[in-house]
Scaffold this motif. Sequence first.
Motif, PDB file in Angstrom:
ATOM      1  N   ILE A  77      76.857 -44.620  34.648  1.00  0.00           N
ATOM      2  CA  ILE A  77      75.622 -45.242  35.155  1.00  0.00           C
ATOM      3  C   ILE A  77      74.892 -44.292  36.105  1.00  0.00           C
ATOM      4  O   ILE A  77      73.678 -44.082  36.004  1.00  0.00           O
ATOM      5  N   ILE A  78      75.654 -43.670  37.001  1.00  0.00           N
ATOM      6  CA  ILE A  78      75.008 -42.797  38.003  1.00  0.00           C
ATOM      7  C   ILE A  78      74.487 -41.509  37.342  1.00  0.00           C
ATOM      8  O   ILE A  78      73.374 -41.063  37.635  1.00  0.00           O
ATOM      9  N   ASN A  79      75.297 -40.944  36.430  1.00  0.00           N
ATOM     10  CA  ASN A  79      74.844 -39.717  35.746  1.00  0.00           C
ATOM     11  C   ASN A  79      73.490 -39.939  35.058  1.00  0.00           C
ATOM     12  O   ASN A  79      72.629 -39.069  35.060  1.00  0.00           O
ATOM     13  N   ALA A  80      73.330 -41.133  34.481  1.00  0.00           N
ATOM     14  CA  ALA A  80      72.089 -41.436  33.758  1.00  0.00           C
ATOM     15  C   ALA A  80      70.894 -41.544  34.705  1.00  0.00           C
ATOM     16  O   ALA A  80      69.736 -41.492  34.267  1.00  0.00           O
ATOM     17  N   ALA A  81      71.174 -41.693  35.995  1.00  0.00           N
ATOM     18  CA  ALA A  81      70.080 -41.884  36.966  1.00  0.00           C
ATOM     19  C   ALA A  81      69.550 -40.567  37.535  1.00  0.00           C
ATOM     20  O   ALA A  81      68.552 -40.563  38.247  1.00  0.00           O
ATOM     21  N   PHE A  82      70.243 -39.452  37.239  1.00  0.00           N
ATOM     22  CA  PHE A  82      69.750 -38.170  37.759  1.00  0.00           C
ATOM     23  C   PHE A  82      68.459 -37.791  37.041  1.00  0.00           C
ATOM     24  O   PHE A  82      68.390 -37.853  35.809  1.00  0.00           O
ATOM     25  N   PRO A  83      67.453 -37.403  37.795  1.00  0.00           N
ATOM     26  CA  PRO A  83      66.216 -36.975  37.130  1.00  0.00           C
ATOM     27  C   PRO A  83      66.484 -35.706  36.320  1.00  0.00           C
ATOM     28  O   PRO A  83      67.190 -34.810  36.787  1.00  0.00           O
ATOM     29  N   GLN A  84      65.999 -35.671  35.084  1.00  0.00           N
ATOM     30  CA  GLN A  84      66.225 -34.497  34.227  1.00  0.00           C
ATOM     31  C   GLN A  84      65.002 -33.584  34.259  1.00  0.00           C
ATOM     32  O   GLN A  84      63.880 -34.065  34.199  1.00  0.00           O
ATOM     33  N   GLN A  85      65.239 -32.296  34.350  1.00  0.00           N
ATOM     34  CA  GLN A  85      64.119 -31.343  34.356  1.00  0.00           C
ATOM     35  C   GLN A  85      63.989 -30.719  32.978  1.00  0.00           C
ATOM     36  O   GLN A  85      64.464 -29.619  32.742  1.00  0.00           O
ATOM     37  N   GLU A  86      63.379 -31.467  32.057  1.00  0.00           N
ATOM     38  CA  GLU A  86      63.240 -30.968  30.687  1.00  0.00           C
ATOM     39  C   GLU A  86      62.364 -29.712  30.650  1.00  0.00           C
ATOM     40  O   GLU A  86      61.338 -29.655  31.318  1.00  0.00           O
ATOM     41  N   GLY A  87      62.791 -28.744  29.863  1.00  0.00           N
ATOM     42  CA  GLY A  87      61.937 -27.605  29.560  1.00  0.00           C
ATOM     43  C   GLY A  87      61.782 -26.567  30.657  1.00  0.00           C
ATOM     44  O   GLY A  87      61.054 -25.622  30.496  1.00  0.00           O
ATOM     45  N   ILE A  88      62.445 -26.773  31.791  1.00  0.00           N
ATOM     46  CA  ILE A  88      62.362 -25.749  32.834  1.00  0.00           C
ATOM     47  C   ILE A  88      63.668 -24.960  32.758  1.00  0.00           C
ATOM     48  O   ILE A  88      64.592 -25.166  33.536  1.00  0.00           O
ATOM     49  N   ALA A  89      63.759 -24.092  31.768  1.00  0.00           N
ATOM     50  CA  ALA A  89      65.043 -23.471  31.470  1.00  0.00           C
ATOM     51  C   ALA A  89      65.442 -22.421  32.515  1.00  0.00           C
ATOM     52  O   ALA A  89      64.866 -21.361  32.597  1.00  0.00           O
ATOM     53  N   GLN A  90      66.437 -22.787  33.299  1.00  0.00           N
ATOM     54  CA  GLN A  90      67.008 -21.834  34.268  1.00  0.00           C
ATOM     55  C   GLN A  90      67.970 -20.917  33.535  1.00  0.00           C
ATOM     56  O   GLN A  90      68.263 -19.822  33.993  1.00  0.00           O
ATOM     57  N   GLY A  91      68.506 -21.427  32.444  1.00  0.00           N
ATOM     58  CA  GLY A  91      69.525 -20.701  31.698  1.00  0.00           C
ATOM     59  C   GLY A  91      70.254 -21.691  30.817  1.00  0.00           C
ATOM     60  O   GLY A  91      70.016 -22.900  30.903  1.00  0.00           O
ATOM     61  N   LYS A  92      71.128 -21.143  29.976  1.00  0.00           N
ATOM     62  CA  LYS A  92      71.855 -22.015  29.053  1.00  0.00           C
ATOM     63  C   LYS A  92      73.340 -21.924  29.365  1.00  0.00           C
ATOM     64  O   LYS A  92      73.865 -20.818  29.540  1.00  0.00           O
ATOM     65  N   ILE A  93      73.980 -23.077  29.395  1.00  0.00           N
ATOM     66  CA  ILE A  93      75.424 -23.072  29.682  1.00  0.00           C
ATOM     67  C   ILE A  93      76.175 -23.924  28.669  1.00  0.00           C
ATOM     68  O   ILE A  93      75.709 -25.007  28.292  1.00  0.00           O
ATOM     69  N   VAL A  94      77.312 -23.395  28.218  1.00  0.00           N
ATOM     70  CA  VAL A  94      78.214 -24.225  27.424  1.00  0.00           C
ATOM     71  C   VAL A  94      79.345 -24.618  28.368  1.00  0.00           C
ATOM     72  O   VAL A  94      79.838 -23.790  29.137  1.00  0.00           O
ATOM     73  N   ILE A  95      79.680 -25.899  28.350  1.00  0.00           N
ATOM     74  CA  ILE A  95      80.690 -26.392  29.290  1.00  0.00           C
ATOM     75  C   ILE A  95      81.713 -27.248  28.558  1.00  0.00           C
ATOM     76  O   ILE A  95      81.364 -27.964  27.611  1.00  0.00           O
ATOM     77  N   ALA A  96      82.972 -27.153  28.995  1.00  0.00           N
ATOM     78  CA  ALA A  96      84.028 -27.915  28.326  1.00  0.00           C
ATOM     79  C   ALA A  96      85.226 -28.072  29.248  1.00  0.00           C
ATOM     80  O   ALA A  96      85.447 -27.254  30.136  1.00  0.00           O
ATOM     81  N   THR A  97      85.977 -29.128  29.001  1.00  0.00           N
ATOM     82  CA  THR A  97      87.321 -29.213  29.591  1.00  0.00           C
ATOM     83  C   THR A  97      88.251 -28.527  28.584  1.00  0.00           C
ATOM     84  O   THR A  97      88.147 -28.759  27.378  1.00  0.00           O
TER      85      THR A  97
END
Length: 214
Positions: A77-97
Amino acid sequence: MTQTTFEEAARSILSGDADAAAAIAKQGLEQGIDPLRLINEGFIPGINEVGDQFGAGRLFIPQLMLSARAMEQATEIINAAFPQQEGIAQGKIVIATVEGDVHDIGKTIVATLFKANGFEVIDLGRDVPTARIIEAAETNNVDIIGTSTLLTTTMTVQKDLEEALKEAGLRDKYKTIVGGAPVTKRWADRIGADAYANDALDGVRVAKELLKGR
Ligand code: B1M
């Protein structure tokens, strides 16, 4: 008011009450509490207490699983509430456990914060084989490979990733960031990772630092 919400949040996790955790998450957001504070000061102290009690043998697997479920509900629920900055690409990251580890609550918070800070994120989920992480990095032409691990037994997989990148002649192509509760800066240095991040915000800070002057 805010302090009471934090205390209720921690209690809902300790008692493994997913409905209460979800309700408190929603209520906290409605009250205008910063989403990161709600996680860091409310829910994380609760799950850490659960972890401590489990480690001390005062709480067992069924309760751990109920608390985990409550934590998953609240963070979703909280993760969904973070404002998303679409299209302002700081960089690309692949993330995994990493492979062998199913802990993904922290990893998902980290992925969310990256998105909220203008990064494009490829989140591969949990228990992800090293070869798949590298394949995704290559396919998506990322800048950073980020791995999370919560088990001391799977920390070595972060080292395997460094070695696999070297063997494939790809080590200089990517920046690597490692994180997770048992991971330290010392570990990152030892295995040759580019950086260690302590929490989600630190991850974003470190990533921006690594990509400076690209
Ligand atoms: Co498990 N578990 N668990 N568990 N679990 C721990 C990790 C443990 C420390 C508990 C304990 O004994 N005190 C212990 C590991 C001991 C060790 O390795 N020495 C443990 C164990 C033993 C196990 C099982 C083996 C239990 C069993 O079955 N006998 C089993 C393992 C299964 C497997 O993975 N193969 C297991 C299972 C589970 C659940 C499935 C029930 C559940 C996970 C559910 C899920 O993730 N979807 C669970 C939980 C919830 C925990 C604890 C209680 C909480 C983890 C958590 O979500 N923390 C945990 C105790 C603890 O860590 N205090 C424990 C909150 C989260 C926000 O923090 O993930 O640390 P964290 O992420 C932080 C930072 O670390 C950082 O930022 C995040 C946000 O601040 N960070 C990064 C994380 N990744 C990052 C990546 C980055 C940057 C920063 O860049 C790439």
